[in-house]
Design an enzyme around this catalytic site. Structure first.
Site, PDB file in Angstrom:
ATOM      1  N   SER A  93       0.819  -1.220   0.000  1.00 47.30           N
ATOM      2  CA  SER A  93       0.000   0.000   0.000  1.00 47.30           C
ATOM      3  C   SER A  93       0.850   1.267   0.000  1.00 47.30           C
ATOM      4  O   SER A  93       1.916   1.317   0.619  1.00 47.30           O
ATOM      5  CB  SER A  93      -0.882  -0.014   1.253  1.00 47.30           C
ATOM      6  OG  SER A  93      -1.413   1.264   1.497  1.00 47.30           O
ATOM      7  N   TYR A  99      -1.587   0.364  10.622  1.00 51.39           N
ATOM      8  CA  TYR A  99      -1.879  -0.285   9.333  1.00 51.39           C
ATOM      9  C   TYR A  99      -0.665  -0.197   8.406  1.00 51.39           C
ATOM     10  O   TYR A  99      -0.229  -1.189   7.825  1.00 51.39           O
ATOM     11  CB  TYR A  99      -3.102   0.384   8.681  1.00 51.39           C
ATOM     12  CG  TYR A  99      -3.315  -0.020   7.243  1.00 51.39           C
ATOM     13  CD1 TYR A  99      -3.939  -1.212   6.919  1.00 51.39           C
ATOM     14  CD2 TYR A  99      -2.869   0.799   6.199  1.00 51.39           C
ATOM     15  CE1 TYR A  99      -4.118  -1.593   5.604  1.00 51.39           C
ATOM     16  CE2 TYR A  99      -3.051   0.429   4.875  1.00 51.39           C
ATOM     17  CZ  TYR A  99      -3.670  -0.773   4.582  1.00 51.39           C
ATOM     18  OH  TYR A  99      -3.839  -1.146   3.275  1.00 51.39           O
ATOM     19  N   GLU A 128       0.230   3.616   1.743  1.00 51.67           N
ATOM     20  CA  GLU A 128       0.303   4.052   3.144  1.00 51.67           C
ATOM     21  C   GLU A 128       1.682   3.753   3.749  1.00 51.67           C
ATOM     22  O   GLU A 128       2.039   4.317   4.782  1.00 51.67           O
ATOM     23  CB  GLU A 128      -0.785   3.370   3.976  1.00 51.67           C
ATOM     24  CG  GLU A 128      -2.167   3.978   3.804  1.00 51.67           C
ATOM     25  CD  GLU A 128      -2.279   5.391   4.369  1.00 51.67           C
ATOM     26  OE1 GLU A 128      -2.029   5.584   5.559  1.00 51.67           O
ATOM     27  OE2 GLU A 128      -2.604   6.309   3.602  1.00 51.67           O
TER      28      GLU A 128
HETATM   29  O1  F7E Z   1      -8.941   8.347   3.638  1.00 49.95           O
HETATM   30  C1  F7E Z   1      -9.250  11.863   4.784  1.00 49.95           C
HETATM   31  C2  F7E Z   1      -8.374  10.956   5.609  1.00 49.95           C
HETATM   32  O2  F7E Z   1     -10.033   6.315   4.567  1.00 49.95           O
HETATM   33  C3  F7E Z   1      -8.388   9.189   2.665  1.00 49.95           C
HETATM   34  C4  F7E Z   1      -7.248   2.298   2.211  1.00 49.95           C
HETATM   35  O3  F7E Z   1      -7.770   1.542   1.133  1.00 49.95           O
HETATM   36  O4  F7E Z   1      -5.996   3.678   0.716  1.00 49.95           O
HETATM   37  C5  F7E Z   1      -6.951   3.710   1.763  1.00 49.95           C
HETATM   38  O5  F7E Z   1      -6.443   4.432   2.896  1.00 49.95           O
HETATM   39  C6  F7E Z   1      -8.109  10.569   3.244  1.00 49.95           C
HETATM   40  C7  F7E Z   1      -7.345  10.568   4.566  1.00 49.95           C
HETATM   41  O6  F7E Z   1      -8.296   6.097   2.719  1.00 49.95           O
HETATM   42  C8  F7E Z   1     -12.575  11.693   6.245  1.00 49.95           C
HETATM   43  O7  F7E Z   1      -7.857  11.635   6.748  1.00 49.95           O
HETATM   44  C9  F7E Z   1     -11.163  13.254   5.675  1.00 49.95           C
HETATM   45  O8  F7E Z   1      -6.335  11.544   4.513  1.00 49.95           O
HETATM   46  O9  F7E Z   1     -10.500   6.962   2.157  1.00 49.95           O
HETATM   47  P1  F7E Z   1      -9.539   6.888   3.274  1.00 49.95           P
HETATM   48  P2  F7E Z   1      -6.758   5.959   3.204  1.00 49.95           P
HETATM   49  O10 F7E Z   1      -6.620   6.159   4.656  1.00 49.95           O
HETATM   50  O11 F7E Z   1      -5.936   6.830   2.312  1.00 49.95           O
HETATM   51  C10 F7E Z   1      -4.732   3.068   1.031  1.00 49.95           C
HETATM   52  C11 F7E Z   1      -3.900   3.002  -0.227  1.00 49.95           C
HETATM   53  C12 F7E Z   1      -4.869   1.767   1.728  1.00 49.95           C
HETATM   54  O12 F7E Z   1      -4.025   0.875   1.595  1.00 49.95           O
HETATM   55  C13 F7E Z   1      -5.971   1.645   2.728  1.00 49.95           C
HETATM   56  O13 F7E Z   1      -6.268   0.294   3.032  1.00 49.95           O
HETATM   57  O14 F7E Z   1      -9.349  11.195   3.529  1.00 49.95           O
HETATM   58  N1  F7E Z   1     -10.595  12.052   5.352  1.00 49.95           N
HETATM   59  N2  F7E Z   1     -12.373  13.063   6.221  1.00 49.95           N
HETATM   60  C14 F7E Z   1     -11.433  11.061   5.697  1.00 49.95           C
HETATM   61  N3  F7E Z   1     -11.342   9.727   5.585  1.00 49.95           N
HETATM   62  C15 F7E Z   1     -12.383   8.968   6.011  1.00 49.95           C
HETATM   63  N4  F7E Z   1     -12.319   7.626   5.879  1.00 49.95           N
HETATM   64  N5  F7E Z   1     -13.517   9.557   6.578  1.00 49.95           N
HETATM   65  C16 F7E Z   1     -13.650  10.926   6.716  1.00 49.95           C
HETATM   66  O15 F7E Z   1     -14.652  11.405   7.213  1.00 49.95           O
END
Ligand code: F7E
Length: 304
Positions: A94, A118, A96
């Site tokens: 990832s 993670y 990440e």
């Molecule tokens: O967040 C911001 C949050 O949860 C993206 C997984 O598939 O991709 C994914 O990880 C961004 C972050 O994805 C909210 O802070 C703001 O900066 O959609 P996400 P992620 O954390 O990037 C990678 C490649 C993986 O490997 C992972 O398994 O959005 N954000 N406000 C928010 N995020 C969420 N979930 N909810 C909010 O309300």
């Protein structure tokens, strides 16, 4: 019979659990696969703080158990005696892992600095995959995939949370969307394009790791703007920032340099960010407009 139904009827499900070594050995023995794709993980980043140990077990040690199942079933001994045939292995690494990025855009050579349990667990799985390749000569590769989305994405991830909210508000089913950090940037692509890259990685002469992403980064705010525009709404009338969704440590910006995949695999993403967001909002409008559209409450909730 529809094409999808026909394809589903060709699928045989075999039980296995990343926490149970024996079940994975039995599954590999029974199926005798040519290829194994490990896409399983605790993948919702906020949950990895509240269940850090479980995340390490599933997302990190789970990779070890799959690799061990393949090694044992291929008859490869710990002293590297050549085994029977070759089961090819794909690990879902990832972006990440890059976390607090050391350079931008990120390549296969960029150093890792994960920012969540993670991300740390994914680094373990990544290096273990590399180690089994080097120790046992296994065809084991990692795809370092940047965020990949589709209408099937779980509602706890920001892309789907936003597309569902825009659709619900448009249809009068909701009024407000509460989000965390609007200024974080991600390189969002379409999952269907990325699955093509995974398959290509397993049919090369040499097993190697690849970065997969579009090379274009957008803020969460521009995702929101686009989604609400598709629904014919002004996002400022509905979006509220809520500290409950701010992470203990954030990954501020990610952007892929997928030159290696482009050159060696001939891979290109076919779907642009704007089209991806449009696809997701239109799909949710259709889903929520259908009779019983919300009956499936498997939609995740943004809970830690
Ligand atoms: O967040 C911001 C949050 O949860 C993206 C997984 O598939 O991709 C994914 O990880 C961004 C972050 O994805 C909210 O802070 C703001 O900066 O959609 P996400 P992620 O954390 O990037 C990678 C490649 C993986 O490997 C992972 O398994 O959005 N954000 N406000 C928010 N995020 C969420 N979930 N909810 C909010 O309300």
């Amino acid at each position: 019979m529809s094409k999808v139904r026909q394809q589903l009827s060709d699928v045989r499900l075999v039980r296995g659990d990343l926490l149970d070594q024996g079940s994975l050995i039995s599954a590999v023995e029974r199926v005798q696969p040519d290829e194994v794709y490990n896409l399983a993980a605790i993948s919702y980043v906020p949950m990895s703080w509240s269940q850090a140990e479980l995340t390490g077990e599933v997302t990190g040690l789970g990779v070890l158990r799959v690799l061990e199942a393949i090694r044992v079933c291929s008859g490869i001994s710990a002293s590297r005696t050549p085994g029977r045939g070759q089961i090819r292995f794909y690990q879902a690494s990832s972006s990440e892992m890059f976390g607090q990025v050391r350079e931008s855009p990120q390549t296969e050579g960029t150093a890792f600095h994960p920012r969540s349990p993670y991300g740390v667990a994914k680094v373990y799985g990544h290096f273990l995959t590399q180690n089994y390749r080097e120790s046992y000569g296994m065809y084991a590769v990692s795809g370092i995939l940047f965020n990949h989305e589709s209408p099937r994405r779980g509602a706890e991830f920001v892309s789907r949370k936003v597309s569902l909210a825009a659709a619900k508000i448009k249809l009068g089913l909701d009024r407000q969307l509460r989000l965390g950090n609007l200024s974080a940037s991600r390189d969002w692509g379409f999952a269907g394009d990325y699955v093509r890259a995974m398959q290509l990685m397993l049919v090369q002469e040499q097993p190697e790791d690849y970065v997969i992403g579009t090379g274009v980064t957008h803020t969460v705010q521009s995702l929101v703007e686009r989604a609400f525009e598709v629904a014919g709404l002004n996002w400022r009338d509905h979006v509220v920032c809520d500290a409950a969704f701010i992470r203990p440590a954030e990954v501020d910006q990610l952007c892929a340099d997928a030159s290696k995949a482009r050159q060696r695999l001939g891979w290109e993403p076919a779907t642009k960010f704007e089209d991806l967001v449009t696809m997701m909002v239109e799909s949710d409008l259709e889903l929520l407009s259908a009779p019983g559209g919300l009956a499936d409450d498997s939609f995740g909730h943004d809970v830690w």
